[in-house]
Design a protein around this motif. Structure first.
Motif, PDB file in Angstrom:
ATOM      1  N   ASP A  23     -19.295  75.867 -40.144  1.00 57.69           N
ATOM      2  CA  ASP A  23     -20.343  74.889 -40.451  1.00 57.69           C
ATOM      3  C   ASP A  23     -20.121  73.558 -39.735  1.00 57.69           C
ATOM      4  O   ASP A  23     -21.080  72.902 -39.331  1.00 57.69           O
ATOM      5  N   ASP A  24     -18.857  73.158 -39.579  1.00 59.78           N
ATOM      6  CA  ASP A  24     -18.568  71.924 -38.831  1.00 59.78           C
ATOM      7  C   ASP A  24     -19.127  72.023 -37.421  1.00 59.78           C
ATOM      8  O   ASP A  24     -19.747  71.096 -36.911  1.00 59.78           O
ATOM      9  N   ARG A  27     -22.889  71.770 -37.370  1.00 57.82           N
ATOM     10  CA  ARG A  27     -23.333  70.378 -37.529  1.00 57.82           C
ATOM     11  C   ARG A  27     -23.169  69.595 -36.228  1.00 57.82           C
ATOM     12  O   ARG A  27     -24.032  68.810 -35.844  1.00 57.82           O
ATOM     13  N   VAL A 195     -13.802  67.778 -36.240  1.00 53.97           N
ATOM     14  CA  VAL A 195     -14.168  66.622 -37.047  1.00 53.97           C
ATOM     15  C   VAL A 195     -14.936  65.674 -36.141  1.00 53.97           C
ATOM     16  O   VAL A 195     -14.404  65.174 -35.153  1.00 53.97           O
TER      17      VAL A 195
END
Ligand code: ZN
Length: 198
Positions: A23-24, A27, A195
């Protein structure tokens, strides 16, 4: 997340293969498309937004409404290159600068999409040019490295201006020093999942 200007060290980074689609990552891809459309581009590589991973997004129409044209290339490999051609290119990390760049006329490329499916294309024209430009980014290679001699000479002062501006931003504190930026990139490399820094 922002589009980073030359000569941010992320643009000279040889990016690492992506190990996991999560999912990171989804996104990050969505945000990359948003940034790309806002900047009126047709392609954007992950290291242009400070992420040292082998990924780029593409929409040759440049039209945010044209979702069918959106392509995500994860861990792309150019398997074959044929012929040679010159054409004008720009780059979102060099806003407003355009020059003649030498590329292979036709390529075969393979990559993974966001579902983890491997896909392959035989490309020519703009698609071949764009995929070569973006795949180069993932190796830290920039279009200024592949310009014709004339374009490289003519644009040298513009490139120098980008360098002066970025060093000024570093002394103003808008960007950290190269040493700090490189340390951050190294840390991100060894610390998946992705991140996205603001
Ligand atoms: Zn570019």
């Amino acid at each position: 997340m922002n589009i980073l200007p030359y000569p941010h060290p992320a643009l000279r980074w040889k990016s690492k293969q992506i190990q996991e689609i999560n999912d990171d990552l989804r996104r990050v891809v969505a945000e990359m498309f948003t940034l790309m459309y806002a900047a009126k581009g047709i392609g954007l590589a992950a290291n242009q937004v400070g992420l040292p991973y082998r990924l780029f997004v593409l929409n040759l129409s440049g039209d945010a409404e044209d979702k069918e044209e959106e392509l995500v290339f994860i861990n792309p490999e150019i398997l074959k290159r044929k012929g040679s051609t010159e054409g004008e290119e720009g780059c979102l990390s060099f806003p407003g600068m355009y020059g003649q760049v030498k590329r292979a006329a036709k390529i075969e490329v393979e990559a993974f999409d966001l579902n983890g499916q491997c896909f392959g294309y035989s490309l020519d024209d703009l698609a071949a040019r764009a995929v070569q430009h973006e795949t180069d980014h993932l190796d830290g290679v920039l279009f200024i490295d592949r310009m014709t001699e004339t374009a490289a000479r003519d644009l040298q002062p513009v490139v120098a201006d980008f360098e002066t501006q970025f060093r000024r931003w570093q002394s103003d504190g808008r960007y950290p020093s190269d040493e700090v930026l490189k340390r951050e990139l190294l840390a991100m490399e060894s610390r998946p999942p992705l991140v996205a820094k603001s």
